[in-house]
Design a protein around this motif. Structure first.
Motif, PDB file in Angstrom:
ATOM      1  N   VAL A 189     -47.380 -17.356  36.661  1.00 12.78           N
ATOM      2  CA  VAL A 189     -48.184 -16.628  35.681  1.00 12.78           C
ATOM      3  C   VAL A 189     -47.239 -15.898  34.743  1.00 12.78           C
ATOM      4  N   MET A 190     -47.404 -16.096  33.456  1.00 12.95           N
ATOM      5  CA  MET A 190     -46.479 -15.433  32.524  1.00 12.95           C
ATOM      6  C   MET A 190     -47.106 -15.191  31.166  1.00 12.95           C
ATOM      7  N   ASP A 191     -46.671 -14.113  30.500  1.00 18.70           N
ATOM      8  CA  ASP A 191     -46.992 -14.029  29.088  1.00 18.70           C
ATOM      9  C   ASP A 191     -45.820 -14.585  28.304  1.00 18.70           C
ATOM     10  N   LEU A 192     -46.070 -14.960  27.054  1.00 20.13           N
ATOM     11  CA  LEU A 192     -45.059 -15.742  26.347  1.00 20.13           C
ATOM     12  C   LEU A 192     -44.219 -14.897  25.421  1.00 20.13           C
ATOM     13  N   CYS A 193     -44.706 -13.713  25.111  1.00 17.82           N
ATOM     14  CA  CYS A 193     -43.964 -12.935  24.130  1.00 17.82           C
ATOM     15  C   CYS A 193     -44.288 -11.463  24.295  1.00 17.82           C
ATOM     16  N   ALA A 194     -43.818 -10.860  25.370  1.00 12.45           N
ATOM     17  CA  ALA A 194     -44.052  -9.435  25.546  1.00 12.45           C
ATOM     18  C   ALA A 194     -42.942  -8.702  24.804  1.00 12.45           C
ATOM     19  N   LYS A 195     -41.788  -8.585  25.438  1.00 16.58           N
ATOM     20  CA  LYS A 195     -40.697  -7.879  24.775  1.00 16.58           C
ATOM     21  C   LYS A 195     -39.817  -8.859  23.999  1.00 16.58           C
ATOM     22  N   TYR A 196     -39.630 -10.032  24.564  1.00 22.80           N
ATOM     23  CA  TYR A 196     -38.736 -11.010  23.925  1.00 22.80           C
ATOM     24  C   TYR A 196     -39.462 -12.292  23.568  1.00 22.80           C
ATOM     25  N   TYR A 197     -38.968 -12.956  22.544  1.00 24.21           N
ATOM     26  CA  TYR A 197     -39.401 -14.317  22.262  1.00 24.21           C
ATOM     27  C   TYR A 197     -38.820 -15.233  23.320  1.00 24.21           C
ATOM     28  N   PRO A 198     -39.554 -16.261  23.661  1.00 22.14           N
ATOM     29  CA  PRO A 198     -38.955 -17.218  24.600  1.00 22.14           C
ATOM     30  C   PRO A 198     -37.764 -17.912  23.935  1.00 22.14           C
ATOM     31  N   LYS A 199     -36.688 -18.065  24.699  1.00 22.40           N
ATOM     32  CA  LYS A 199     -35.533 -18.794  24.164  1.00 22.40           C
ATOM     33  C   LYS A 199     -35.919 -20.234  23.901  1.00 22.40           C
ATOM     34  N   LYS A 200     -35.164 -20.844  23.024  1.00 19.64           N
ATOM     35  CA  LYS A 200     -35.462 -22.234  22.687  1.00 19.64           C
ATOM     36  C   LYS A 200     -35.436 -23.099  23.955  1.00 19.64           C
ATOM     37  N   GLY A 201     -36.493 -23.874  24.134  1.00 20.40           N
ATOM     38  CA  GLY A 201     -36.521 -24.776  25.286  1.00 20.40           C
ATOM     39  C   GLY A 201     -36.979 -24.127  26.574  1.00 20.40           C
ATOM     40  N   PHE A 202     -37.022 -22.800  26.610  1.00 17.74           N
ATOM     41  CA  PHE A 202     -37.355 -22.111  27.864  1.00 17.74           C
ATOM     42  C   PHE A 202     -38.738 -22.493  28.389  1.00 17.74           C
ATOM     43  N   LEU A 203     -39.729 -22.423  27.504  1.00 19.95           N
ATOM     44  CA  LEU A 203     -41.101 -22.696  27.944  1.00 19.95           C
ATOM     45  C   LEU A 203     -41.271 -24.136  28.411  1.00 19.95           C
ATOM     46  N   ASN A 204     -40.645 -25.048  27.671  1.00 22.45           N
ATOM     47  CA  ASN A 204     -40.731 -26.445  28.079  1.00 22.45           C
ATOM     48  C   ASN A 204     -40.095 -26.665  29.440  1.00 22.45           C
ATOM     49  N   GLU A 205     -38.998 -25.956  29.652  1.00 24.84           N
ATOM     50  CA  GLU A 205     -38.297 -26.052  30.926  1.00 24.84           C
ATOM     51  C   GLU A 205     -39.192 -25.526  32.057  1.00 24.84           C
ATOM     52  N   VAL A 206     -39.859 -24.391  31.803  1.00 27.90           N
ATOM     53  CA  VAL A 206     -40.766 -23.824  32.806  1.00 27.90           C
ATOM     54  C   VAL A 206     -41.855 -24.831  33.135  1.00 27.90           C
TER      55      VAL A 206
END
Ligand code: PLP
Ligand code: PLP
Lengths: 408, 413
Positions: A194-211
């Motif tokens: 379970v995660m939010d995508l942009c609380a304090k930081y933007y997801p790093k490039k490729g991070f979400l796809n990797e997850v």
């Protein structure tokens, strides 16, 4: 100066009747006497406390307001529905109307289940994932409501039995290794991430796809918490903005621009299974919030709105950053988060926590004196004008100048 | 009876809402023989999407205690919508509603609000675990959808074993079942959660025994007054039966249809919310608080509970007579309380609210619900009386029940 006589008076009664703080603000209402706590009215970008002080508001009920307080069109739908009834004995067609709109807008939404609180639908999502995967553990990385599985990962996890705490694991956002390790250590035991995508930081490039890849490989369900990002970052949520589609996702807060409504949405093959489970709330079909939500969704379904919020946010961030630069406070104050919701964080290298706290309080207090409601997390809404943003940054500069000395 | 639109909506709803909607609102109503979707309510009458009118005895699963579309409540809600229903921080409405709850409910020294009944019940459990530093929960009936309740039901999918091992069901009116659990769990019990009248009244001394047992063993006693609150008595079942819990939970009729609930209780426990974390975004939402304010005010000034109990008494007496007339005493049973009559079945004492009844009983339940609907009465056998029900409404209900019993006794089902 602001007069807060009634605020002070009411707080005494409040504390005797209602224990604990109702909201998440990082500061307890002990600040009362210096900042307002009781509010009676909101309109557009402004709110009024019970002493009749009018504030330029960046609190926006912690982000539940996207279109401005007391939005005319949304209110109109709610009031029209009010004459028909609130909570019915059977389902109401507004459930279908609202669900259909969400399905159109949100990539992962094929079926919808409503709730009242964000916490409701997040807990429902976790239960569904546990059922589908037949596993018990949950990995998360932020704030996802008050229920045991989420609260277990925080420092205020009182009242939660150890065996329940053990089921909740925490990974670090943008740190794919931390996720890898957790999953390796808990092989075949994790039901969902379970995660939010942009609380304090933007997801790093490729991070979400990797997850997503890791989740898929390990047959773990991926749940996005879009309680804050939904409709604010993009009409289709952060999932659309970043182009990564989860299995399930949760919406709330802004969904009905202030009316209590939340929703669990997801792929049909998973959501259908919710029917085997038991998730039933007397007020889940309460129709006034659904009417408000349905109308709010029509307004949200316009790329121009999220673009506008982003532009305004960027405009403000630039100005705030300039003020930070001018006061040479770059080491002490940092701006994080999405443009539509900048988060201002104060770093103080003193080991003395109370100095840090005093400083944060000072800022909030000084803003309130200038009739700006600010608590560190700035929510941009549709009605904020450039003039208002200019005023905000002007006062920000003044407040920094005044408090500069405490940072040394 | 025209039901085309309802039938069409069933198909659509099942495609996009898992189960078609909330569980209790769809069971036996999704077969095309009853209305499925309601669009309007006025006093005791509701209108379905095909334009048929029904006298409603479901009352939004018990929340519309005064009936639908009540002018003074609507006005209070509208005012707060105009002012902005969700504002920063708190409002004085919270104080006003808390004060009214305090006036109505003897054990209410402090108050926390929620939206759903489930919210506050689950917080009561968490608070009890913290206050007692103990772990297990034992409970009597249905107390919302959260893990600790549903874990022991037949729909417990998705609930961790760890949770099932620490929540346990006791048998209402069977004090021994509590003693047995206490022994088995080595006294590691944080709280006992119970409603005071679901299907049955508490037997003489049962409540007192439970109360004494809790006090002696440092277990918190939590009353679920979600249904009984403002209904059996304006001060809840705790006033009616004169037992004082440590914590209690109210919801449903508290805002007469607006989403609001409350956890109330003794100060010594409630103040632990300074540690225990409970904060949700919508709990200060003002339209619902405003509804609660004027609704509770109405309960304070008018003895609505007395009025609906009188009506319910009238109805349940009629229903019992009818059952007797058709010699169905060994099969159908009137359970619950006057203000919320449950048409139940004997030999079906299983308290699992979700377990499928035997096929025969399913068939009868279906027949009853659908016959009521054909005759323009909305009833799912959990009969909630509201203030707007007229004598004529009640008489009509009894008349249809008579027809139903006639057919059952002649095996025409
Ligand atoms: C006795 C009882 N407790 C708790 C609840 C849960 O309330 P809610 O559906 O508002 O969560 C209900 C609801 O039906 C109930 O009847
Ligand atoms: C990201 C996120 N998830 C979940 C929640 C919980 O929502 P609620 O307070 O409506 O239960 C919040 C609330 O602030 C949130 O910010």
């Amino acid at each position: 100066m602001i007069r807060l006589n009634k605020n002070k008076l009411f707080l005494k009664g409040y504390k005797n009747l209602i224990p604990g703080t109702k909201i998440f603000d990082r500061f307890d209402p002990f600040m009362i006497g210096q900042t307002p706590y009781f509010f009676k009215k909101g309109k557009g970008s402004y709110s009024w406390d019970i002493d009749n002080n009018k504030y330029l508001d960046f609190h926006m009920s912690l982000g539940s307001i996207i279109l401005g307080y007391s939005h005319e069109k949304v209110n109109h739908s709610a009031k029209k529905q009010l004459l028909k009834g609130m909570t019915f004995s059977l389902m109401n067609d507004l459930e279908i109307e609202t669900a259909r709109k969400m399905i159109k807008m949100i990539p992962s939404a094929e079926m919808v289940r409503f709730g009242k609180n964000g916490s409701d639908v997040l807990a429902a999502g976790v239960r569904l994932a546990r059922y589908i995967t037949k596993r018990d553990k949950v990995i998360s990385c932020g704030w996802h409501g008050i229920h045991d599985w989420s609260l277990a990962n925080t420092s205020r996890n009182y009242g939660i039995p150890n065996e329940i705490k053990k089921l909740s694991l925490k990974f670090e956002f943008n740190n794919i290794e931390s996720l890898h390790n957790l999953i390796k250590k808990n092989k075949n035991e994790v039901a969902c991430i379970v995660m939010d995508l942009c609380a304090k930081y933007y997801p790093k490039k490729g991070f979400l796809n990797e997850v997503k890849k890791i989740a898929k490989k390990n047959k773990i369900l991926l749940i996005f918490d879009e309680i804050i990002t939904g409709f604010r970052l993009h009409p289709g949520g952060a999932q659309k903005y970043f182009g990564v589609t989860p299995d399930l996702s949760c919406f709330g807060k802004g969904l009905a621009n202030g009316f209590p409504l939340s929703a669990l949405v997801g792929k049909k093959r998973y959501m259908r299974k919710a029917n085997d489970l038991f998730y039933s709330l007397t007020f889940a079909g309460e129709s006034i919030s659904l009417a408000a939500g349905s109308t709010a969704l029509d307004i949200y379904n316009d790329l121009k709105l999220s673009k506008e919020l982003e532009n305004k946010g960027n405009y403000l961030i630039n100005k705030l950053q300039k003020a930070i630069d001018e006061n040479s406070l770059n080491d002490n104050i940092k701006i994080y988060g999405m443009p539509c919701r900048p988060i201002i964080e104060i770093k103080h290298y003193s080991k003395n926590l109370s100095i840090k706290k005093t400083l944060s309080l000072n800022l909030i207090k000084d803003f309130a004196k200038k009739k700006i409601l600010y608590n560190g997390s700035i929510f941009i809404c549709k009605t904020h004008t450039l003039k208002e943003l200019n005023y905000m940054s002007l006062i920000f500069n003044e407040v920094l100048e005044k408090n500069k000395k405490y940072f040394k | 009876m025209k039901l085309e639109k309802s039938r069409r909506i069933i198909r659509v709803a099942k495609k996009i809402l898992p189960g078609g909607s909330t569980f209790n609102k769809t069971a036996f109503f999704d077969e095309g023989k009853t209305p499925f979707c309601l669009v309007k309510g006025n006093k005791s009458e509701v209108t379905d999407i095909d334009g048929n009118n029904y006298t409603d005895f479901m009352n939004g699963l018990g929340c519309n205690l005064l009936g639908y579309n009540i002018g003074f409540i609507n006005r209070a809600v509208e005012k707060e919508i105009n002012n902005g229903c969700l504002l920063p921080f708190a409002s004085d409405l919270e104080i006003q509603v808390a004060k009214k709850l305090k006036k109505l409910i003897p054990s209410a020294e402090m108050v926390r609000f929620g939206k759903n009944g489930s919210d506050v019940l689950t917080q009561a459990v968490k608070l009890s675990r913290y206050c007692t530093n103990k772990k297990h929960v034992i409970f009597g009936g249905y107390h919302g959808w959260h893990d600790w309740v549903i874990g022991s039901s037949s729909r417990s999918g998705g609930i961790p074993e760890a949770e099932k091992k620490i929540s346990h069901k006791f048998i209402f009116n069977d004090f021994n079942s509590i003693l047995k659990l206490h022994k088995k769990l080595n006294g590691n019990i944080a709280c006992i959660v119970m409603d005071l009248v679901a299907r049955y009244y508490p037997e003489k001394n049962f409540l007192k025994k439970v109360r004494d047992f809790c006090s002696k063993n440092k277990i918190l006693l939590v009353f679920d007054e979600i249904v009984t609150g403002f209904r059996i008595n304006k001060g809840g079942a705790q006033t009616f039966f004169k037992v004082t819990p440590d914590l209690s939970c109210f919801g449903k009729a508290m805002g007469n249809g607006m989403p609001i609930s409350a956890l109330v209780g003794k100060k010594q426990y409630m103040k632990k919310f300074n540690d225990v974390f409970y904060a949700m975004n919508f709990v200060g939402e003002k339209a619902s608080l405003a509804a609660a304010k004027v609704t509770l005010d109405y309960y304070l000034k008018n003895d609505v509970a007395k009025e609906i109990n009188k009506k319910g008494n009238f109805l349940s007496t009629q229903l019992k007579k009818i059952i007797k007339k058709y010699k169905l005493n060994n099969f159908i049973q009137i359970q619950g309380m006057s203000s919320r009559i449950i048409i139940g079945f004997k030999n079906n004492l299983d308290s699992d609210f979700l377990k499928k009844k035997s096929a025969d009983i399913d068939q009868i339940v279906r027949f009853m619900i659908q016959t009521f609907a054909e005759n323009k009465i909305l009833c799912n056998l959990s009969v909630f009386i509201n203030k707007s029900h007229s004598k004529k409404d009640l008489t009509k209900f009894a008349k249809i029940f008579d027809q139903i019993c006639y057919k059952i006794s002649n095996s025409k089902v």
